[in-house]
Write a protein that holds these residues in place. Structure first.
Motif, PDB file in Angstrom:
ATOM      1  N   ILE A 107       0.813  -1.396  -0.178  1.00 41.09           N
ATOM      2  CA  ILE A 107       0.077   0.130   0.128  1.00 41.09           C
ATOM      3  C   ILE A 107       0.939   1.351  -0.088  1.00 41.09           C
ATOM      4  O   ILE A 107       0.546   2.130  -0.750  1.00 41.09           O
ATOM      5  N   ALA A 108       2.023   1.126   0.694  1.00 41.24           N
ATOM      6  CA  ALA A 108       2.769   2.424   0.784  1.00 41.24           C
ATOM      7  C   ALA A 108       3.532   2.565  -0.503  1.00 41.24           C
ATOM      8  O   ALA A 108       3.714   3.589  -0.834  1.00 41.24           O
ATOM      9  N   LEU A 110       2.303   1.704  -3.454  1.00 36.65           N
ATOM     10  CA  LEU A 110       1.116   2.168  -4.395  1.00 36.65           C
ATOM     11  C   LEU A 110       0.864   3.851  -4.108  1.00 36.65           C
ATOM     12  O   LEU A 110       0.617   4.670  -4.812  1.00 36.65           O
ATOM     13  N   GLU A 111       1.003   4.175  -2.998  1.00 38.34           N
ATOM     14  CA  GLU A 111       0.778   5.469  -2.577  1.00 38.34           C
ATOM     15  C   GLU A 111       1.899   6.553  -3.028  1.00 38.34           C
ATOM     16  O   GLU A 111       1.463   7.714  -3.491  1.00 38.34           O
ATOM     17  N   HIS A 113       3.609   5.501  -5.721  1.00 39.92           N
ATOM     18  CA  HIS A 113       3.298   5.437  -7.086  1.00 39.92           C
ATOM     19  C   HIS A 113       2.299   6.805  -7.465  1.00 39.92           C
ATOM     20  O   HIS A 113       2.549   7.434  -8.544  1.00 39.92           O
ATOM     21  N   ASN A 114       1.441   6.699  -6.756  1.00 37.96           N
ATOM     22  CA  ASN A 114       0.463   7.707  -7.178  1.00 37.96           C
ATOM     23  C   ASN A 114       0.784   9.036  -6.875  1.00 37.96           C
ATOM     24  O   ASN A 114       0.285   9.936  -7.643  1.00 37.96           O
ATOM     25  N   GLU A 115       1.678   9.235  -5.696  1.00 36.05           N
ATOM     26  CA  GLU A 115       2.051  10.740  -5.609  1.00 36.05           C
ATOM     27  C   GLU A 115       3.193  10.991  -6.887  1.00 36.05           C
ATOM     28  O   GLU A 115       3.164  12.310  -7.417  1.00 36.05           O
TER      29      GLU A 115
END
Length: 124
Positions: A107-108, A110-111, A113-115
């Motif tokens: 999850i970290a 993915l976050e 990556h989104n940033e």
């Protein structure tokens, strides 16, 4: 967009610490640090060491997340032997804990990556 070397150079300049002192603390030469300032990507351990010396956190300065920050540890492989159900329950709990830890790291990632996508392409 500035590359890693330029970001490092700007942080060093803003820190007020002289290049002479920095290279002495790092155990490198002045030409080496100036070559580092020209590199587009830098080794995380080097950047972290410079950050410690100039007391600057580079965590949010770079566009890409540094994978070495994610401390993935391989699970130990143990030989399988006949066991009782109480031991299996304990093993299941250990596996669940390991899976939850892996999920949190995923999850970290993915976050991060989104940033990165938001930085590159901006909000819609």
């Amino acid at each position: 967009m500035a590359h890693h070397g330029e970001i490092l150079q700007e942080a060093v300049k803003n820190s007020g610490i002289s290049i002479s002192r920095l290279v002495q603390e790092l155990g490198i030469t002045r030409p080496t640090i100036y070559r580092k300032f020209k590199e587009t990507t830098l080794d995380y351990t080097f950047v972290k060491r410079v950050g410690e010396l100039i007391q600057h956190d580079f965590t949010n300065d770079f566009d890409t997340p540094v994978q070495s920050q994610l401390h993935f540890t391989p699970a130990a492989v143990t030989p399988v032997a006949p066991v009782r159900s109480s031991v299996l329950h304990s093993v299941d709990q250990d596996c669940t804990k390991a899976l939850m830890a892996l999920q949190a790291k995923y999850i970290a990632l993915l976050e991060a990556h989104n940033e990165l996508l938001l930085k590159l392409y901006g909000p819609k």
